[in-house]
Design an enzyme around this catalytic site. Structure first.
Site, short mmCIF file in Angstrom:
data_model
loop_
_atom_site.label_atom_id
_atom_site.label_comp_id
_atom_site.label_asym_id
_atom_site.label_seq_id
_atom_site.Cartn_x
_atom_site.Cartn_y
_atom_site.Cartn_z
N ARG A 34 -8.05 6.48 0.14
CA ARG A 34 -7.66 6.49 1.56
C ARG A 34 -6.15 6.36 1.66
O ARG A 34 -5.45 7.33 1.89
CB ARG A 34 -8.37 5.36 2.33
CG ARG A 34 -8.35 5.54 3.86
CD ARG A 34 -7.03 5.17 4.50
NE ARG A 34 -6.70 3.76 4.42
CZ ARG A 34 -5.58 3.23 4.90
NH1 ARG A 34 -4.67 4.01 5.48
NH2 ARG A 34 -5.32 1.95 4.77
N GLU A 35 -5.62 5.17 1.42
CA GLU A 35 -4.16 4.99 1.42
C GLU A 35 -3.51 5.92 0.41
O GLU A 35 -2.46 6.52 0.67
CB GLU A 35 -3.81 3.54 1.11
CG GLU A 35 -2.32 3.24 1.04
CD GLU A 35 -1.63 3.29 2.39
OE1 GLU A 35 -0.55 3.91 2.48
OE2 GLU A 35 -2.16 2.72 3.35
N ASP A 114 -13.82 0.33 8.47
CA ASP A 114 -12.59 -0.42 8.66
C ASP A 114 -11.89 0.15 9.89
O ASP A 114 -11.33 1.25 9.85
CB ASP A 114 -11.69 -0.31 7.42
CG ASP A 114 -12.23 -1.10 6.24
OD1 ASP A 114 -13.11 -1.96 6.46
OD2 ASP A 114 -11.77 -0.85 5.11
N HIS A 312 13.27 -12.93 -29.78
CA HIS A 312 11.95 -12.72 -29.18
C HIS A 312 10.94 -12.31 -30.23
O HIS A 312 9.81 -12.81 -30.26
CB HIS A 312 12.02 -11.62 -28.11
CG HIS A 312 12.68 -12.04 -26.85
ND1 HIS A 312 12.19 -11.72 -25.61
CD2 HIS A 312 13.79 -12.76 -26.61
CE1 HIS A 312 12.97 -12.22 -24.66
NE2 HIS A 312 13.96 -12.86 -25.26
#
Length: 417
Positions: A34-35, A114, A312
């Site tokens: 949808r979005e 919705d 690291h």
């Protein structure tokens, strides 16, 4: 008494725990279909939508949100097709607060609707032109119709954070009394901060008894932080999309949101979702919309579990939790310690020596590391370059010419040549 073993994925600085918090009790409304269709490059065929829907269902999202069937004939048909798949996830569609849209959506067989309408002064003036009483009256009609059809219903304001708070709360109170399953707040333009989200959600939690869904846009970079703040303060559902695609800069990415929630409650997230599926889903969507998965993408970006600096690398090799809040293996990923560069350290080189089964001492590893650094000042070395150098050095040890071999190499091209 043995020392307490703390989960390395959790911060030692504890945020205040609220009785409202749903950090360990949330649901995802996955809105790629949808979005995500509103992303500039997006065009999903029916077949691609089905592939994405099945992949998201395998991942374990609780809801799939689809484009309104009122958008086009194909959108209507796609809704019906996905409903017909019989997925575990509930299927929702996103519609305007209008009876025609609601009736069309119900026809498709979705599990819920919705419903949305703009509530800010900007949208009331320049979009639909209606006042708050009209909005409440229309919402009442639409909600009662959907509930009469036995479907889930969420009612959301649009542009919530630029809406008048009194108008907003009166509207939510009215629809809550009608028995909606959820009310929604939407940061439609991405203007909200986590503090503002926390305040509105806490206030809303005191006004309504139903669930609270949140939809955050990422225009100012706060979408995932806002989603987390919402859950901390009583929200129950969060909208996401794969890779965060959507209108303009999109919404919280599924992977980014999962990373945040994993750091908050690792075991809960591992139990709920099929985490190794994430990479496949992102590759499907990236290919469909013609973009690459970003190098710094949460979890699946090629740099996500790559370690370079010598300090690291040494710590990571001793205990990965020193520089990783996420365990790559939980997501089907692997870590990589880069060693062909000027920042490398001898511990990382020694680790590679051991992987290759070469019998180099610590002193040998330090000597080769210095050579790698010198060569990498000319250009970075590939892992293959480093491996060739290590093997050349190891083989030359048989004739005691290893120091001479190393001293004879002045450029990276002498390794590959």
């Amino acid at each position: 008494m043995p020392p307490t073993v703390r989960d390395p994925s959790r911060s030692s600085i504890n945020a205040p725990t609220s009785y409202l918090s749903n950090v360990s009790n949330f649901k995802i409304i996955e809105s790629t279909l949808r979005e995500g269709e509103q992303f500039a490059n997006a065009f999903f065929t029916t077949e691609k939508k089905i592939e994405i829907a099945k992949a998201l269902d395998d991942f374990g999202v609780e809801y799939l949100e689809l484009t309104s069937p009122a958008a086009s004939t194909q959108s209507y048909n796609d809704c019906k097709a996905i409903v017909g798949l019989g997925l575990k996830a509930k299927i929702l569609t996103h519609v305007r607060c209008h009876m025609d849209d609601a009736r069309l959506a119900v026809e498709t067989g979705v599990d819920g609707l919705d419903v949305v309408i703009g509530t800010s002064s900007y949208l009331r003036e320049f979009s639909h032109g209606k006042d708050m009483q009209y909005i409440i009256d229309t919402a009442t009609e639409v909600i009662q119709y959907i509930k009469g059809e036995g479907l889930e219903v969420r009612f959301s304001s649009e542009d919530s954070f630029r809406s008048d708070i009194v108008d907003l709360l009166n509207l939510y109170r009215a629809v809550d009394k009608l028995g909606v399953n959820r009310v929604g707040i939407a940061d439609t333009v991405g203007c909200a901060s986590p503090d503002q989200v926390a305040e509105l959600v806490r206030t809303l939690r005191g006004v309504v008894s139903c669930d609270i869904e949140c939809h955050f846009h990422n225009d100012t970079g706060c979408a995932i932080a806002n989603a987390y703040a919402a859950l901390q303060n009583g929200a129950t559902h969060v909208d996401t999309s794969v890779l965060g695609i959507g209108e303009r800069n999109g919404i919280p990415s599924l992977g980014g949101f999962i990373a945040r929630m994993y750091a908050a409650d690792k075991e809960h997230v591992k139990a709920k979702y099929n985490l190794p599926k994430l990479r496949e889903i992102e590759n499907i969507v990236a290919d469909a919309v013609g973009v690459a998965v970003p190098f710094n993408n949460y979890i699946t970006g090629y740099c996500a579990f790559t370690h370079k600096a010598g300090i690291h690398a040494k710590a990571i090799l001793n205990n990965p939790s020193t520089y990783e809040i996420l365990r790559p293996e939980d997501f089907g990923m692997t870590r990589y310690v880069a060693i062909g560069h000027r920042l490398t350290g001898w511990n990382a080189v020694k680790n590679r020596v051991d992987q290759l089964g070469l019998g180099l001492t610590d002193s040998d590893c330090k000597r080769v590391t210095n050579k790698i650094k010198n060569l990498a000042d000319i250009r970075p070395l590939s892992l293959d370059d480093v491996d060739k150098l290590l093997r050349m050095y190891g083989q030359a040890m048989d004739t005691d010419s290893h120091h001479a071999i190393l001293d004879s190499i002045d450029t990276p091209d002498q390794i590959t040549g």
